[in-house]
Design a protein around this motif. Structure first.
Motif, PDB file in Angstrom:
ATOM      1  N   ASP A  75      31.839  22.596 -27.133  1.00 39.79           N
ATOM      2  CA  ASP A  75      32.916  23.310 -26.359  1.00 39.79           C
ATOM      3  C   ASP A  75      33.472  22.428 -25.344  1.00 39.79           C
ATOM      4  O   ASP A  75      32.745  21.764 -24.550  1.00 39.79           O
ATOM      5  N   ASP A 115      31.241  37.788 -18.067  1.00 43.53           N
ATOM      6  CA  ASP A 115      31.938  37.025 -19.098  1.00 43.53           C
ATOM      7  C   ASP A 115      30.810  35.948 -19.434  1.00 43.53           C
ATOM      8  O   ASP A 115      30.380  34.967 -18.649  1.00 43.53           O
ATOM      9  N   GLN A 172      25.715  30.843 -27.322  1.00 40.09           N
ATOM     10  CA  GLN A 172      25.638  30.224 -29.020  1.00 40.09           C
ATOM     11  C   GLN A 172      24.641  30.700 -29.664  1.00 40.09           C
ATOM     12  O   GLN A 172      23.649  30.987 -29.160  1.00 40.09           O
ATOM     13  N   THR A 173      24.784  30.879 -30.939  1.00 37.89           N
ATOM     14  CA  THR A 173      23.707  31.303 -31.950  1.00 37.89           C
ATOM     15  C   THR A 173      22.757  30.277 -31.556  1.00 37.89           C
ATOM     16  O   THR A 173      21.425  30.659 -31.808  1.00 37.89           O
TER      17      THR A 173
HETATM   18  C1  7RM Z   1      27.350  34.437 -28.714  1.00 40.27           C
HETATM   19  C2  7RM Z   1      28.255  33.550 -29.839  1.00 40.27           C
HETATM   20  C3  7RM Z   1      29.400  30.353 -30.089  1.00 40.27           C
HETATM   21  C4  7RM Z   1      30.747  29.638 -29.688  1.00 40.27           C
HETATM   22  C5  7RM Z   1      30.555  28.938 -28.422  1.00 40.27           C
HETATM   23  C6  7RM Z   1      31.992  29.256 -27.847  1.00 40.27           C
HETATM   24  C7  7RM Z   1      32.425  30.556 -28.222  1.00 40.27           C
HETATM   25  C8  7RM Z   1      31.117  32.388 -26.972  1.00 40.27           C
HETATM   26  C9  7RM Z   1      31.883  32.517 -24.995  1.00 40.27           C
HETATM   27  C10 7RM Z   1      32.572  31.541 -25.690  1.00 40.27           C
HETATM   28  C11 7RM Z   1      34.010  31.156 -24.108  1.00 40.27           C
HETATM   29  C12 7RM Z   1      32.500  32.744 -23.685  1.00 40.27           C
HETATM   30  N1  7RM Z   1      27.608  33.026 -30.594  1.00 40.27           N
HETATM   31  N2  7RM Z   1      32.098  31.459 -26.997  1.00 40.27           N
HETATM   32  N3  7RM Z   1      30.998  32.958 -25.907  1.00 40.27           N
HETATM   33  N4  7RM Z   1      33.554  30.791 -25.299  1.00 40.27           N
HETATM   34  N5  7RM Z   1      33.494  31.886 -23.311  1.00 40.27           N
HETATM   35  N6  7RM Z   1      32.105  33.706 -22.939  1.00 40.27           N
HETATM   36  O1  7RM Z   1      29.606  33.836 -29.785  1.00 40.27           O
HETATM   37  O2  7RM Z   1      27.424  30.930 -32.321  1.00 40.27           O
HETATM   38  O3  7RM Z   1      28.950  32.880 -32.909  1.00 40.27           O
HETATM   39  O4  7RM Z   1      29.686  31.172 -31.101  1.00 40.27           O
HETATM   40  O5  7RM Z   1      31.854  30.830 -29.373  1.00 40.27           O
HETATM   41  O6  7RM Z   1      32.966  28.334 -28.582  1.00 40.27           O
HETATM   42  O7  7RM Z   1      30.282  27.589 -28.434  1.00 40.27           O
HETATM   43  S1  7RM Z   1      28.273  31.810 -31.807  1.00 40.27           S
END
Ligand code: 7RM
Length: 650
Positions: A504, A416, A420-421
């Motif tokens: 987050d 898991d 983020q971008t």
């Molecule tokens: C890779 C991607 C980023 C946001 C991030 C979180 C959420 C992404 C997880 C997650 C919990 C995870 N980039 N997020 N991966 N939350 N567990 N494994 O998604 O820029 O589009 O989004 O996505 O809130 O801040 S993104």
């Protein structure tokens, strides 16, 4: 549990199932035990430098590993390298030119295979074609394509000549494309006539034309023929890709680029406001994605068949379809279309057909497969799979278990991966041969990354709920927001002094495992308790009838906010509202019991599959909808509004 006065997020859920790395997996894993963590803890900069030296080929070595002028970082300063050389030439030079790079499957079922040698040839030709259109080092090029190999070719061709690409997801509107072209002042736009989706051709060129009409910087448009739909071509401005390619030389030496040369911009819309052009550069980014792709996915490039189901329009497609896998010489599947064409088992038929061994997808997709039922994966031989990944949202423990049992056959570790971008690459994730996982926890920062959960005052906490921060620079970090350094500082570096915060919530359990709790803007406040959407949604999804759930806090006279739940059931299942409300109370406590539950066949999602709780809040509070332009399916909210109206009449 938090006291009423606390601004911290409550910790309601306890999940104690543990999954040590399976013995068979550990036998051949790249990382067993703690040696990578130990090395990184000793001196994280030297650790990253070793990864950069081992995994990336440099034309000129760097002088300084990291220059950190908070919040601005430079990595491998003075070093020179070419990303496209690293993704292509070096594999061919090492004798692996015949290795398959891309096993592409179109939605209608047509296929293409590109070896590393073929991909290199294609990229060199297209790089020369871009040069012939006047593209130079330092320029920006927009890419607006379906999921076809030319998307990777276009990105790598830009990297080869030092032009930064800005990929815009093919599902975005003409206006969204125009805004992004204008912000970046892009010179060239690469698009297609159209692509396949749900059995039909969706036209792209007409949208591209409309966008270009609202921009002043675009000099040329390159059009890949894919959909076969009729398009109009503006003479002098528009060129067919195949015409440019038929006249192009395949001789295009990779030019060394500065480590901090801009590699790409990728726009994130966030929840509101003008999209931000997130800046990623060359040496640090490539090091980060190559390292994480290798160790998080335990990649054995000579044996594995890897498949990431993301679209190249998202950062996951940039880092874990294009740059990480290709830099590692992986063989990967690329699929053009939707998961339910021609039927709900398309994904599993592709896994079986190509003998996929590493599969990386999003929780939203997993919950959709849960909704479609276990009969779908059961139709196929999935025994080639040995590792599963998840990204994009918190994965609810029940969805994790479903994935582990029904897709992984109980034998595959699950990674898991939180990132983020803005982070460029994976930051928090298990290493599959080393980490004992708990369903729903992203576990620990990977070696080289430093995270802290802090309270509202910014002080680190050791257990319970708070806010996720990153405390040290990392190679793949964003270098800024294009054209707006002040916004970069304000957005990411001003909430907690000296720390990166990207919004987050997170908690630490008694064993030090990290659990992501969703975006802090979505945290609900019920009678002074700050309750994360993730925990209530996970409690709902733990009911055997529920596939997917979204909860929001709606204004309430008694409690400040009341929890309103929107629930999608698993195929064929039924349950009543009271049972579900009681189920949540039993799982995580009466404080988190939803005031109302609405059943819905679908939830509103962004085009990358994240639940849009803001819209559900508007529905729950009876407001007119705000900005819905990032919504994937406009009809979903209208349906929910109709149901809310019905409900208030009963
Ligand atoms: C890779 C991607 C980023 C946001 C991030 C979180 C959420 C992404 C997880 C997650 C919990 C995870 N980039 N997020 N991966 N939350 N567990 N494994 O998604 O820029 O589009 O989004 O996505 O809130 O801040 S993104």
């Amino acid at each position: 549990m938090a006291t009423d006065a606390s601004r911290d997020i409550d910790d309601l859920m306890a999940e104690n199932r543990k999954f040590p790395p399976p013995k068979d997996f550990v036998k051949n894993t790249l990382v067993a035990g703690t040696f990578l963590y130990d090395e990184a803890n000793e001196d994280y900069e030297s650790f990253w430098a070793r990864q950069a030296a081992e995994l990336v080929s440099w034309d000129t070595p760097w002088d300084t590993i990291c220059e950190w002028n908070l919040p601005f970082a430079k990595w491998f300063v003075g070093g020179k390298l070419n990303v496209s050389y690293n993704c292509l030439d070096r594999h061919v030079l090492a004798g692996n030119g015949d290795r398959k790079a891309i096993l592409w499957e179109g939605e209608p079922g047509d296929t293409r295979v590109l070896t590393y040698a073929e991909l290199l040839d294609e990229v060199c030709k297209f790089a020369n074609a871009l040069k012939s259109l006047g593209v130079e080092r330092g320029d920006r090029v927009n890419i607006y394509l379906p999921m076809i190999p030319e998307a990777a070719v276009a990105m790598l061709a830009c990297a080869r000549i030092g032009a930064a690409h800005s990929v815009v997801f093919g599902g975005f509107s003409a206006q969204a494309l125009a805004d992004r072209i204008n912000d970046a002042s892009a010179k060239v736009l690469i698009t297609a006539d159209g692509g396949y989706r749900r059995g039909e051709v969706f036209p792209l060129k007409p949208q591209a034309d409309e966008a270009v009409a609202n921009t002043t910087s675009i000099e040329h448009v390159v059009v890949v023929k894919r959909g076969g739909n009729a398009v109009s071509m503006t003479p002098g401005r528009d060129h067919w890709y195949h015409d440019l390619m038929s006249g192009a030389s395949n001789d295009c030496p990779a030019e060394p680029m500065d480590s901090e040369q801009l590699l790409f911009l990728l726009y994130t819309s966030g929840t509101t406001g003008k999209p931000k052009g997130i800046m990623h550069t060359t040496g640090g980014y490539l090091t980060h994605v190559t390292y994480t792709h290798k160790y998080v996915f335990d990649l054995h490039p000579e044996k594995d068949v890897y498949w990431c189901t993301a679209d190249v329009g998202w950062v996951t497609g940039h880092s874990y379809i294009v740059y990480g896998p290709l830099a590692n010489g992986a063989t990967q599947v690329m699929y053009e279309g939707v998961p339910n064409f021609p039927a709900n088992d398309r994904i599993w038929s592709i896994v079986e057909k190509y003998k996929v061994s590493i599969f990386y997808t999003a929780p939203t997709a997993i919950r959709t497969y849960m909704k479609w039922g276990i009969e779908e994966p059961a139709k196929h031989d999935l025994s080639s799979l040995r590792l599963l990944g998840s990204v994009g949202e918190p994965i609810n423990p029940e969805a994790w278990i479903w994935y582990q049992e029904n897709i992984g056959g109980g034998r595959c570790p699950i990674v898991d991966t939180w990132w983020q971008t803005e982070t460029g690459g994976i930051m928090i994730s298990p290493l599959p041969g080393a980490t004992t996982t708990k369903p729903g926890s992203a576990t620990f920062p990977i070696p080289g990354v430093h995270a802290e959960v802090v309270n509202d005052a910014g002080e680190p906490i050791t257990h319970g709920g708070g806010y996720l921060t990153l405390t040290h620079p990392w190679p793949g970090m964003l270098r800024g927001i294009w054209g707006d350094p002040q916004r970069y500082k304000d957005t990411y570096w001003s909430t907690y002094e000296g720390k990166y915060f990207a919004g987050d919530g997170a908690k630490l359990d008694a064993d030090g495992y990290l659990w992501l709790l969703g975006r802090v803007d979505d945290v609900m406040n019920v009678s002074g308790h700050r309750i994360s959407t993730t925990e209530v949604e996970s409690a709902l999804v733990s009911h055997p009838s529920v596939a997917e759930a979204a909860v929001v806090g709606a204004k309430d006279d008694q409690t400040g906010q009341a929890i309103i739940a929107y629930v999608t059931l698993r195929g064929g299942a039924t349950v009543d509202e009271t049972d579900l409300r009681n189920h949540v109370a039993k799982e995580i406590g009466a404080i988190a019991k939803p005031k109302a539950v609405y059943f819905t066949p679908d939830l509103p999602k962004t085009r990358s599959g994240k639940i849009m709780r803001r819209l559900l809040r508007d529905v729950a509070e009876g407001r007119n909808l705000g900005d819905t332009t990032t919504l994937a399916d406009q009809s979903v909210v209208a349906e929910l509004q109709a149901r809310a109206a019905d409900h208030s009449e009963d």
